[in-house]
Design an enzyme around this catalytic site. Structure first.
Site, PDB file in Angstrom:
ATOM      1  N   GLY A  47      33.413 -10.166  71.766  1.00  0.00           N
ATOM      2  CA  GLY A  47      33.812  -8.999  72.554  1.00  0.00           C
ATOM      3  C   GLY A  47      33.468  -7.686  71.885  1.00  0.00           C
ATOM      4  O   GLY A  47      33.363  -7.593  70.662  1.00  0.00           O
ATOM      5  N   HIS A  87      33.463 -10.084  76.892  1.00  0.00           N
ATOM      6  CA  HIS A  87      34.102  -8.920  77.486  1.00  0.00           C
ATOM      7  C   HIS A  87      33.808  -7.636  76.717  1.00  0.00           C
ATOM      8  O   HIS A  87      33.709  -7.625  75.493  1.00  0.00           O
ATOM      9  CB  HIS A  87      35.615  -9.129  77.570  1.00  0.00           C
ATOM     10  CG  HIS A  87      36.253  -9.429  76.244  1.00  0.00           C
ATOM     11  ND1 HIS A  87      36.676  -8.454  75.370  1.00  0.00           N
ATOM     12  CD2 HIS A  87      36.539 -10.616  75.647  1.00  0.00           C
ATOM     13  CE1 HIS A  87      37.204  -9.000  74.304  1.00  0.00           C
ATOM     14  NE2 HIS A  87      37.132 -10.318  74.437  1.00  0.00           N
ATOM     15  N   ASP A  88      33.615  -6.560  77.459  1.00  0.00           N
ATOM     16  CA  ASP A  88      33.498  -5.201  76.915  1.00  0.00           C
ATOM     17  C   ASP A  88      32.242  -4.986  76.077  1.00  0.00           C
ATOM     18  O   ASP A  88      32.177  -4.040  75.288  1.00  0.00           O
ATOM     19  CB  ASP A  88      34.747  -4.824  76.098  1.00  0.00           C
ATOM     20  CG  ASP A  88      36.037  -5.022  76.875  1.00  0.00           C
ATOM     21  OD1 ASP A  88      36.217  -4.311  77.881  1.00  0.00           O
ATOM     22  OD2 ASP A  88      36.839  -5.900  76.506  1.00  0.00           O
TER      23      ASP A  88
END
Length: 258
Positions: A138, A120-121
């Site tokens: 992340g 994520h991200d």
């Protein structure tokens, strides 16, 4: 649009007519597929996900699934993938988290080899290569033309600098310098300039010379990082590559690998 009879495409998906969706693929709602994308077989996509043109997705990759973050509570986050990328077998790319800005982004002309993971991200620049089973935590940023070797775990919030090369099996817990070769043959450290990679990308001998000179000051002198930066700042005609290298170091929050 060519859709195999065993594939499932949600009516809420937006799929360009030139796409080819192979056997046993599942394309969920809020997925946008651009021109001439090819889902070879057994590909699973979930949205909100926006994918550009001329991308190839190989069997059993998982694209746009929720982040592997225990604080994620179903917020509407996104994944965006650019053009001309190859996403190989068993790759996983997750959407962002609300606390991380809500967006995972992959650029253009990126090769993600089998079993790699983009959490994520993360933000992946153009022309990046993630070799087999490279694993990004992340909030990782991988700048343009960087190569992350096979079986490399990358700690979250790390930056990997442009044109850098990371050898296979290297654990990355600090930022990786632009233009560097980094390996864990004994301990994880930078081993100088990625000169061959820069030559292949059209860097002139003069540009490479200036970067090499900066690396000698950073890595081979007896100066600490702050002293080396001050010495480089005092030199005229450093060139924009060295300025970018210095800026990368100054902005590092976790320190850089030397």
């Amino acid at each position: 649009m060519k859709v195999h009879p065993t594939a499932i495409v949600d009516p809420g998906a937006e799929v360009h007519p030139s796409c080819n969706i192979g056997p046993y693929c599942v394309v969920g709602p809020e997925v946008e597929l651009g021109e001439a994308c090819h889902l070879i077989s057994h590909v699973t996509m979930e949205g909100p996900t926006k994918i550009g043109a001329h991308n190839a997705f190989f069997p059993f990759c998982s694209i746009g699934m929720p982040p592997q973050d225990l604080t994620y509570a179903g917020e509407p986050t996104r994944l965006e993938i650019g053009d001309h990328n190859q996403i190989r077998e068993f790759v996983t790319i997750n959407r962002g988290t609300a606390k991380g800005g809500g967006l995972t982004r992959v650029g253009n002309h990126v090769l993600v080899m089998a079993y790699a993971h983009i959490a994520h991200d993360c933000a992946i620049g153009d022309h990046v290569i993630l070799a087999n089973a490279a694993t990004l935590g992340g909030h990782v940023t991988v700048e343009e033309w960087a190569t992350v070797g096979a079986l490399c775990p990358v700690h979250h919030f790390i930056r990997i600098g442009a044109h850098s090369f990371i050898g296979g099996g290297t654990t990355i817990t600090r930022d990786v310098l632009p233009f560097s070769k980094t390996s864990a043959s004994r301990d994880t450290r930078a081993y100088g300039l990625n000169a061959i990679g820069l030559e292949r990308r059209g860097f002139s001998k003069e540009r490479i010379r200036k970067i090499h000179h900066a690396y000698k000051i950073l890595l081979a002198s007896k100066l600490n990082t702050s002293q080396a930066l001050e010495k480089l700042k005092a030199e005229p005609d450093r060139g924009e590559d060295v300025d970018m290298l210095m800026k990368f170091i100054e902005q590092s929050e976790r320190g850089v690998i030397k």
